[in-house]
Enzyme design. Structure first.
Site, short mmCIF file in Angstrom:
data_model
loop_
_atom_site.label_atom_id
_atom_site.label_comp_id
_atom_site.label_asym_id
_atom_site.label_seq_id
_atom_site.Cartn_x
_atom_site.Cartn_y
_atom_site.Cartn_z
N ASP A 159 87.38 6.59 28.94
CA ASP A 159 88.44 6.54 27.93
C ASP A 159 88.62 5.10 27.50
O ASP A 159 88.50 4.17 28.32
CB ASP A 159 89.75 7.09 28.50
CG ASP A 159 89.71 8.59 28.70
OD1 ASP A 159 88.92 9.27 28.01
OD2 ASP A 159 90.47 9.10 29.55
N ASP A 178 88.26 13.53 23.13
CA ASP A 178 89.63 14.05 23.21
C ASP A 178 90.20 14.29 21.82
O ASP A 178 90.92 15.27 21.59
CB ASP A 178 90.52 13.06 23.97
CG ASP A 178 90.09 12.86 25.41
OD1 ASP A 178 89.47 13.79 25.97
OD2 ASP A 178 90.37 11.80 25.98
#
Length: 210
Positions: A159, A178
């Site tokens: 991330d 995401d």
């Protein structure tokens, strides 16, 4: 006494058999079925085209930030609207369910299989785009589960996007995959609320007929 000449065999037309009952209907049905398959195939390819593009973008951005930003302080871009910083996430999207890595990997595999199965029945371009985004998100994070440390089905997802403030203080740090899951899921929910079914029909019209 003369008589009229008999018509030659070449001048006599052979009898034409009448068409078999139902032959025209069968031919029309076959034509309609063939025409219906073309848009169906096109919609299926929309799913995989959207998924391929976003999946490639997710992999590219993850590899770039790992190579250039891992271990460094958050880097602001877009005037501080976004901060780039690398974290390794053992949980689900937006750092949820940390510690259930292998379970999340199996769920992602199930999602991919379900979308591929549904894609064969699609007639709606909107649904195709939504499912393509979700498919790309599932594949993007699943790729990390497979190939990143600490091992197969247990890999930590990369991330790197922190919105508005660094360190995920305002919102959980996320990635392109995401985003695909979130936007695709929202699009599917919106289409469902508008009464648009995945096969191109209207659920509202179905209810009115019932």
């Amino acid at each position: 006494m003369s008589t009229d000449p008999s018509p030659s065999e070449s001048e006599v037309s052979p009898p034409v058999d009448p068409p078999e009952p139902g032959a025209a209907d069968t031919a029309a049905a076959e034509t309609e079925a063939t025409e219906a398959q073309a848009p169906k195939r096109r919609v299926v390819w929309v799913v995989f085209a959207v998924a391929a593009v976003l999946w490639a973008l997710d992999l590219l951005t993850k590899n770039l930030v790992v190579a250039n930003l891992e271990g460094q302080p958050p880097k602001p871009i877009l005037g501080g609207l976004i901060y780039l910083q690398v974290i390794r996430n053992a949980g689900a999207a937006f750092s949820m369910a940390t510690g259930m890595t292998w379970v999340l990997a199996l769920i992602a595999i199930a999602v991919v299989v379900a979308i591929v199965w549904i894609a064969r029945r699609l007639r709606s371009v909107g649904w195709a785009i939504g499912l393509g985004l979700v498919l790309a998100g599932a594949l993007g994070n699943l790729t990390d589960r497979f190939f990143r440390e600490p091992g197969f089905l247990r890999g930590h997802v990369v991330d790197f996007i922190s919105a508005f403030v660094p360190n995920g203080q305002g919102f959980a740090i996320f990635n392109i995959a995401d985003c695909g899951i979130t936007v695709g899921g929202a699009l599917i929910v919106l289409l469902s609320l508008l009464g648009r079914d995945y096969d191109g029909t209207s659920t509202r019209k179905k209810k009115e007929k019932a």
